[in-house]
Motif scaffolding. Sequence first.
Motif, PDB file in Angstrom:
ATOM      1  N   MET A 186       0.840  -1.171   0.000  1.00 31.62           N
ATOM      2  CA  MET A 186       0.000   0.000   0.000  1.00 31.62           C
ATOM      3  C   MET A 186       0.889   1.239   0.000  1.00 31.62           C
ATOM      4  N   LEU A 187       0.521   2.217  -0.806  1.00 32.63           N
ATOM      5  CA  LEU A 187       1.293   3.448  -0.885  1.00 32.63           C
ATOM      6  C   LEU A 187       0.914   4.403   0.240  1.00 32.63           C
ATOM      7  N   SER A 188       1.913   5.090   0.756  1.00 32.58           N
ATOM      8  CA  SER A 188       1.655   6.113   1.764  1.00 32.58           C
ATOM      9  C   SER A 188       1.509   7.462   1.059  1.00 32.58           C
ATOM     10  N   LEU A 189       1.091   8.461   1.819  1.00 35.44           N
ATOM     11  CA  LEU A 189       0.986   9.809   1.266  1.00 35.44           C
ATOM     12  C   LEU A 189       2.334  10.280   0.750  1.00 35.44           C
ATOM     13  N   PHE A 190       3.400   9.981   1.472  1.00 36.57           N
ATOM     14  CA  PHE A 190       4.728  10.400   1.047  1.00 36.57           C
ATOM     15  C   PHE A 190       5.150   9.706  -0.242  1.00 36.57           C
ATOM     16  N   ASP A 191       4.751   8.457  -0.430  1.00 39.09           N
ATOM     17  CA  ASP A 191       5.022   7.760  -1.685  1.00 39.09           C
ATOM     18  C   ASP A 191       4.303   8.456  -2.832  1.00 39.09           C
ATOM     19  N   CYS A 192       3.057   8.827  -2.609  1.00 42.41           N
ATOM     20  CA  CYS A 192       2.272   9.502  -3.647  1.00 42.41           C
ATOM     21  C   CYS A 192       2.863  10.865  -3.997  1.00 42.41           C
ATOM     22  N   MET A 193       3.395  11.540  -2.986  1.00 37.38           N
ATOM     23  CA  MET A 193       3.965  12.862  -3.227  1.00 37.38           C
ATOM     24  C   MET A 193       5.174  12.797  -4.153  1.00 37.38           C
ATOM     25  N   ASP A 194       5.833  11.636  -4.221  1.00 31.88           N
ATOM     26  CA  ASP A 194       6.949  11.462  -5.148  1.00 31.88           C
ATOM     27  C   ASP A 194       6.482  11.516  -6.599  1.00 31.88           C
ATOM     28  N   PHE A 195       5.208  11.230  -6.820  1.00 28.94           N
ATOM     29  CA  PHE A 195       4.682  11.165  -8.174  1.00 28.94           C
ATOM     30  C   PHE A 195       3.938  12.423  -8.604  1.00 28.94           C
ATOM     31  N   ILE A 196       3.668  13.309  -7.681  1.00 26.34           N
ATOM     32  CA  ILE A 196       2.990  14.552  -8.034  1.00 26.34           C
ATOM     33  C   ILE A 196       3.899  15.718  -7.686  1.00 26.34           C
ATOM     34  N   ASP A 197       3.623  16.847  -8.263  1.00 31.12           N
ATOM     35  CA  ASP A 197       4.484  18.006  -8.102  1.00 31.12           C
ATOM     36  C   ASP A 197       3.872  19.020  -7.136  1.00 31.12           C
ATOM     37  N   LEU A 198       3.370  18.541  -6.007  1.00 30.66           N
ATOM     38  CA  LEU A 198       2.815  19.414  -4.977  1.00 30.66           C
ATOM     39  C   LEU A 198       3.495  19.118  -3.645  1.00 30.66           C
ATOM     40  N   ASP A 199       3.665  20.147  -2.839  1.00 28.44           N
ATOM     41  CA  ASP A 199       4.225  19.924  -1.517  1.00 28.44           C
ATOM     42  C   ASP A 199       3.111  19.589  -0.524  1.00 28.44           C
ATOM     43  N   SER A 200       3.507  19.165   0.655  1.00 28.87           N
ATOM     44  CA  SER A 200       2.523  18.740   1.652  1.00 28.87           C
ATOM     45  C   SER A 200       1.649  19.901   2.116  1.00 28.87           C
ATOM     46  N   ASP A 201       2.171  21.134   2.101  1.00 28.30           N
ATOM     47  CA  ASP A 201       1.357  22.278   2.506  1.00 28.30           C
ATOM     48  C   ASP A 201       0.197  22.507   1.540  1.00 28.30           C
ATOM     49  N   THR A 202       0.462  22.395   0.256  1.00 23.13           N
ATOM     50  CA  THR A 202      -0.602  22.588  -0.736  1.00 23.13           C
ATOM     51  C   THR A 202      -1.607  21.444  -0.668  1.00 23.13           C
ATOM     52  N   ILE A 203      -1.131  20.250  -0.421  1.00 22.86           N
ATOM     53  CA  ILE A 203      -2.053  19.121  -0.251  1.00 22.86           C
ATOM     54  C   ILE A 203      -2.950  19.370   0.960  1.00 22.86           C
ATOM     55  N   ASP A 204      -2.375  19.932   2.006  1.00 25.45           N
ATOM     56  CA  ASP A 204      -3.172  20.268   3.188  1.00 25.45           C
ATOM     57  C   ASP A 204      -4.217  21.331   2.868  1.00 25.45           C
ATOM     58  N   VAL A 205      -3.855  22.309   2.046  1.00 26.38           N
ATOM     59  CA  VAL A 205      -4.822  23.337   1.626  1.00 26.38           C
ATOM     60  C   VAL A 205      -5.993  22.680   0.895  1.00 26.38           C
ATOM     61  N   ILE A 206      -5.698  21.785  -0.019  1.00 19.32           N
ATOM     62  CA  ILE A 206      -6.749  21.093  -0.770  1.00 19.32           C
ATOM     63  C   ILE A 206      -7.622  20.277   0.189  1.00 19.32           C
ATOM     64  N   ALA A 207      -6.975  19.576   1.110  1.00 18.02           N
ATOM     65  CA  ALA A 207      -7.707  18.739   2.066  1.00 18.02           C
ATOM     66  C   ALA A 207      -8.648  19.589   2.917  1.00 18.02           C
ATOM     67  N   ARG A 208      -8.152  20.722   3.404  1.00 16.09           N
ATOM     68  CA  ARG A 208      -9.006  21.590   4.236  1.00 16.09           C
ATOM     69  C   ARG A 208     -10.112  22.223   3.418  1.00 16.09           C
ATOM     70  N   HIS A 209      -9.774  22.680   2.223  1.00 14.37           N
ATOM     71  CA  HIS A 209     -10.772  23.361   1.389  1.00 14.37           C
ATOM     72  C   HIS A 209     -11.902  22.425   0.992  1.00 14.37           C
ATOM     73  N   ASP A 210     -11.538  21.234   0.536  1.00 15.77           N
ATOM     74  CA  ASP A 210     -12.529  20.282   0.031  1.00 15.77           C
ATOM     75  C   ASP A 210     -12.971  19.268   1.083  1.00 15.77           C
ATOM     76  N   ARG A 211     -12.435  19.391   2.283  1.00 19.20           N
ATOM     77  CA  ARG A 211     -12.750  18.458   3.382  1.00 19.20           C
ATOM     78  C   ARG A 211     -12.522  17.006   2.957  1.00 19.20           C
ATOM     79  N   LEU A 212     -11.286  16.761   2.538  1.00 15.47           N
ATOM     80  CA  LEU A 212     -10.889  15.434   2.068  1.00 15.47           C
ATOM     81  C   LEU A 212      -9.741  14.902   2.921  1.00 15.47           C
ATOM     82  N   PRO A 213      -9.617  13.590   3.000  1.00 10.17           N
ATOM     83  CA  PRO A 213      -8.409  13.026   3.607  1.00 10.17           C
ATOM     84  C   PRO A 213      -7.195  13.385   2.736  1.00 10.17           C
TER      85      PRO A 213
END
Length: 89
Positions: free
Chosen positions: A1-28
């Motif tokens: 199973m992939l972790s969030l950090f594994d997935c971040m290797d494949f996308i060009d976003l940092d963890s802060d921006t992912i957190d913004v998306i998560a808070r904005h859209d209320r997503l894990p």
Amino acid sequence: MLSLFDCMDFIDLDSDTIDVIARHDRLPAMLAAQRGSQLLADPNGIWQLHQMHRELIEQAARRGLLGQEKTLRGIYAAFSRKYPMPRQM
């Protein structure tokens, strides 16, 4: 199973921006990373990411959460340098 950090290797976003998306859209975080990856695929999606940042900054300002607002402004500044605002579609 992939972790969030594994997935971040494949996308060009940092963890802060992912957190913004998560808070904005209320997503894990994992789903926010996937959504962010999809949004980066076209200029309209990048425009939407800019709007997400701006909306969270505005919400923090309205609530008087100055520390959170400052942090979000810093995150948005870094995002904006990497992904300048495209023309609205």
